[in-house]
Design a protein around this motif. Structure first.
Motif, short mmCIF file in Angstrom:
data_model
loop_
_atom_site.label_atom_id
_atom_site.label_comp_id
_atom_site.label_asym_id
_atom_site.label_seq_id
_atom_site.Cartn_x
_atom_site.Cartn_y
_atom_site.Cartn_z
N SER A 213 -2.59 3.39 0.07
CA SER A 213 -2.57 3.84 -1.32
C SER A 213 -3.01 2.67 -2.19
O SER A 213 -2.41 1.60 -2.15
CB SER A 213 -1.18 4.33 -1.70
N ILE A 214 -4.09 2.91 -2.92
CA ILE A 214 -4.71 1.81 -3.68
C ILE A 214 -4.72 2.18 -5.16
O ILE A 214 -5.77 2.29 -5.78
CB ILE A 214 -6.12 1.50 -3.14
N TYR A 215 -3.53 2.37 -5.68
CA TYR A 215 -3.38 2.75 -7.09
C TYR A 215 -3.93 1.67 -8.03
O TYR A 215 -4.30 0.58 -7.58
CB TYR A 215 -1.90 3.00 -7.39
N ASN A 216 -3.93 2.01 -9.32
CA ASN A 216 -4.47 1.10 -10.35
C ASN A 216 -4.09 -0.36 -10.16
O ASN A 216 -4.89 -1.26 -10.36
CB ASN A 216 -3.93 1.53 -11.73
N ALA A 217 -2.81 -0.59 -9.81
CA ALA A 217 -2.31 -1.97 -9.81
C ALA A 217 -2.74 -2.76 -8.57
O ALA A 217 -2.57 -3.97 -8.52
CB ALA A 217 -0.78 -1.97 -9.91
N MET A 218 -3.31 -2.09 -7.57
CA MET A 218 -3.78 -2.82 -6.39
C MET A 218 -5.04 -3.61 -6.76
O MET A 218 -6.04 -3.02 -7.17
CB MET A 218 -4.09 -1.85 -5.25
N PRO A 219 -4.98 -4.93 -6.63
CA PRO A 219 -6.17 -5.70 -7.02
C PRO A 219 -7.31 -5.51 -6.02
O PRO A 219 -7.09 -5.17 -4.86
CB PRO A 219 -5.68 -7.16 -7.00
N VAL A 220 -8.53 -5.72 -6.50
CA VAL A 220 -9.72 -5.62 -5.63
C VAL A 220 -9.55 -6.54 -4.42
O VAL A 220 -9.89 -6.17 -3.29
CB VAL A 220 -11.00 -6.00 -6.43
N GLU A 221 -8.98 -7.73 -4.65
CA GLU A 221 -8.80 -8.68 -3.54
C GLU A 221 -7.91 -8.10 -2.45
O GLU A 221 -8.08 -8.43 -1.27
CB GLU A 221 -8.15 -10.00 -4.00
N GLY A 222 -6.94 -7.26 -2.84
CA GLY A 222 -6.04 -6.66 -1.85
C GLY A 222 -6.80 -5.75 -0.90
O GLY A 222 -6.58 -5.76 0.31
N VAL A 223 -7.72 -4.98 -1.45
CA VAL A 223 -8.50 -4.05 -0.62
C VAL A 223 -9.50 -4.84 0.23
O VAL A 223 -9.69 -4.56 1.42
CB VAL A 223 -9.23 -3.02 -1.51
N MET B 165 -2.49 23.71 -10.25
CA MET B 165 -3.25 22.89 -9.30
C MET B 165 -2.64 21.49 -9.18
O MET B 165 -1.81 21.10 -10.00
CB MET B 165 -4.71 22.77 -9.75
N THR B 166 -3.05 20.77 -8.16
CA THR B 166 -2.57 19.41 -7.93
C THR B 166 -3.78 18.50 -7.87
O THR B 166 -4.60 18.60 -6.96
CB THR B 166 -1.80 19.34 -6.59
N ASP B 167 -3.90 17.63 -8.86
CA ASP B 167 -5.09 16.82 -9.05
C ASP B 167 -5.50 16.03 -7.80
O ASP B 167 -6.63 16.08 -7.35
CB ASP B 167 -4.83 15.84 -10.19
N ASN B 168 -4.53 15.30 -7.28
CA ASN B 168 -4.80 14.42 -6.13
C ASN B 168 -3.73 14.66 -5.09
O ASN B 168 -2.54 14.68 -5.39
CB ASN B 168 -4.77 12.97 -6.60
N ASN B 169 -4.19 14.87 -3.87
CA ASN B 169 -3.30 15.20 -2.77
C ASN B 169 -2.84 13.89 -2.11
O ASN B 169 -3.54 13.32 -1.28
CB ASN B 169 -4.11 16.09 -1.82
N THR B 170 -1.65 13.47 -2.49
CA THR B 170 -1.10 12.17 -2.14
C THR B 170 -0.95 11.96 -0.63
O THR B 170 -1.14 10.87 -0.12
CB THR B 170 0.30 12.02 -2.78
N PHE C 280 0.81 -1.22 0.00
CA PHE C 280 0.00 0.00 0.00
C PHE C 280 0.85 1.26 0.00
O PHE C 280 0.40 2.33 0.42
CB PHE C 280 -0.95 -0.02 1.21
N SER C 281 2.08 1.17 -0.47
CA SER C 281 2.99 2.31 -0.48
C SER C 281 2.46 3.45 -1.36
O SER C 281 1.87 3.23 -2.41
CB SER C 281 4.35 1.86 -1.01
N ALA C 282 2.73 4.69 -0.90
CA ALA C 282 2.28 5.87 -1.64
C ALA C 282 3.17 6.18 -2.83
O ALA C 282 2.80 6.93 -3.72
CB ALA C 282 2.24 7.07 -0.71
N GLY C 283 4.36 5.61 -2.86
CA GLY C 283 5.23 5.80 -4.00
C GLY C 283 6.69 5.85 -3.59
O GLY C 283 6.99 6.50 -2.60
N PRO C 284 7.57 5.17 -4.34
CA PRO C 284 7.28 4.21 -5.39
C PRO C 284 6.27 3.17 -4.93
O PRO C 284 6.28 2.79 -3.76
CB PRO C 284 8.64 3.57 -5.69
#
Ligand SMILES: *Cc1c(COP(=O)(O)O)cnc(C)c1O
Length: 359
Positions: A335-345, A146-151, A7-11
């Motif tokens: 952090s549940i970016y695109n690559a986090m599968p539904v099962e992970g959440v 502006m900043t789209d999403n506040n990480t 669930f890392s915010a980045g990388p």
């Protein structure tokens, strides 16, 4: 081998299919007898890789022809300098301060011109997005930032400010390609790759051609000029070749999934699972205003700091990694970016429910 739910915010997490494909091509890319990391950026085979990445990105976002796509280096932070250095034609810009990164961009831009805070949510620890309807822009501003999403704090814009003819520049690092985006609304969009699309270091810039100028002070660093980067197809010097290759693979992965509408649907589903749980929990609660909630970075706390720490520790032992909130906020952040599968959440919510029962 055991992979965790990261669930890392980045990388951050990347699609497993992409990592596996990259691994299979590591020693010999398409019968070239070498890794993409080892090949000349001037070779025909590498030109094919970067061209295809750009083509796929244009398809995904439906990028109009009068926008250039650049793959640059230095992460999103270099854009905090590059934007004012290139776009400040009359020396004025308006910044919307909706979080930590927006503030950093503002501080950097101040070195180069008369930079105005047009709105800020710092009064409440960046826990909401300022009302875009109430923003009044300086008609002489060269751009609005502006900043789209506040990480870090976990908020996102659901509505964009209407800046009229003033170009809107959007740092979309942590929400890039998480949902469809109307590129034509913006003068420029940029995104560091490591949140949603690839390895750290690479930054993607989408910029309207009329904003690219050659009329810059002679001392403007050559690497920080959009005109030079655009003229050279992002290859004024050696670009981050392997990073671009991986971004390209992520673009293909998204296209194969059905594009941005499909991923948006999945992202909303994942975020709702977490927020719905938080809203009924007696132990955990979300930390930002409901109508500003990020789909990518879900910030929450429990009833005490001790419990937060216990939760993060036990979660890690159960394979849910990097849930600790940013040091400036405390608590937790998933952090549940695109690559986090539904099962992970789903697994995380189950774990939280168990934890709540047992504590
Ligand atoms: C992570 C992040 C940055 C900084 O990215 P770097 O690649 O480390 O420079 C800037 N803006 C936003 C919104 C981010 O999430």
């Amino acid at each position: 081998m055991k992979r965790v739910y990261n669930f890392s915010a980045g990388p951050a997490i990347l699609p497993e299919e992409v990592l596996m494909e990259a691994a299979s091509e590591m020693l010999d890319y398409h019968n070239s007898g070498m890794s993409v990391m080892e090949m000349s950026h001037r070779s025909k085979i590498y030109q094919g890789i970067i061209d295809e990445a750009e083509k796929d990105l244009r398809t995904l976002l439906n990028i109009p022809d009068n926008y250039k796509v650049l793959f640059l280096q230095g992460g999103a932070t270099v854009q905090f300098s590059m934007v004012p250095l290139n776009l400040l034609k009359h020396g004025k810009a308006d910044y919307i301060i909706s979080g930590h990164w927006a503030k950093k961009a503002y501080e950097e831009a101040k070195k180069y011109g008369e930079i105005r805070k047009v709105a800020s949510s710092e009064d409440k620890m960046f826990s909401y997005i300022p009302n875009v309807k109430q923003m009044v822009f300086d008609q002489e501003a060269d751009y609005v930032f502006m900043t789209d999403n506040n990480t870090i704090y976990g908020t996102k814009f659901y509505e964009y400010p209407d800046t009229g003819s003033i170009p809107l520049v959007n740092d979309a690092s942590s929400s890039f390609l998480s949902e469809p985006m109307d590129v034509s609304k913006f003068g420029m969009i940029f995104a560091g790759a490591q949140k949603n699309v690839g390895p750290a270091g690479t930054v993607i810039v989408i910029i309207r051609e009329d904003l690219i100028t050659k009329e810059l002070p002679a001392y403007t660093p050559i690497m920080l000029r959009y005109d030079i980067q655009a003229e050279n197809g992002s290859m004024y010097n050696t670009p981050p070749t392997y990073g671009i290759y991986l971004c390209g693979k992520v673009f293909k992965w998204l296209l194969n999934m059905g594009g941005l509408e499909a991923i948006q649907k999945r992202n909303i589903q994942k975020a709702n699972m977490l927020y719905d749980y938080l809203d009924q929990s007696k132990m955990f609660f979300g930390t930002v205003e409901k109508k500003s909630r990020s789909l990518m970075n879900v910030c929450f706390k429990s009833t005490s700091q001790e419990l937060d720490e216990k939760f993060v520790k036990e979660a890690k032992e159960h394979g849910f990694d990097n849930l600790k909130g940013h040091r400036s906020v405390g608590g937790m952040r998933a952090s549940i970016y695109n690559a986090m599968p539904v099962e992970g959440v789903k697994a995380l919510v189950d774990f939280m429910r168990e934890f709540e029962k047992n504590n």
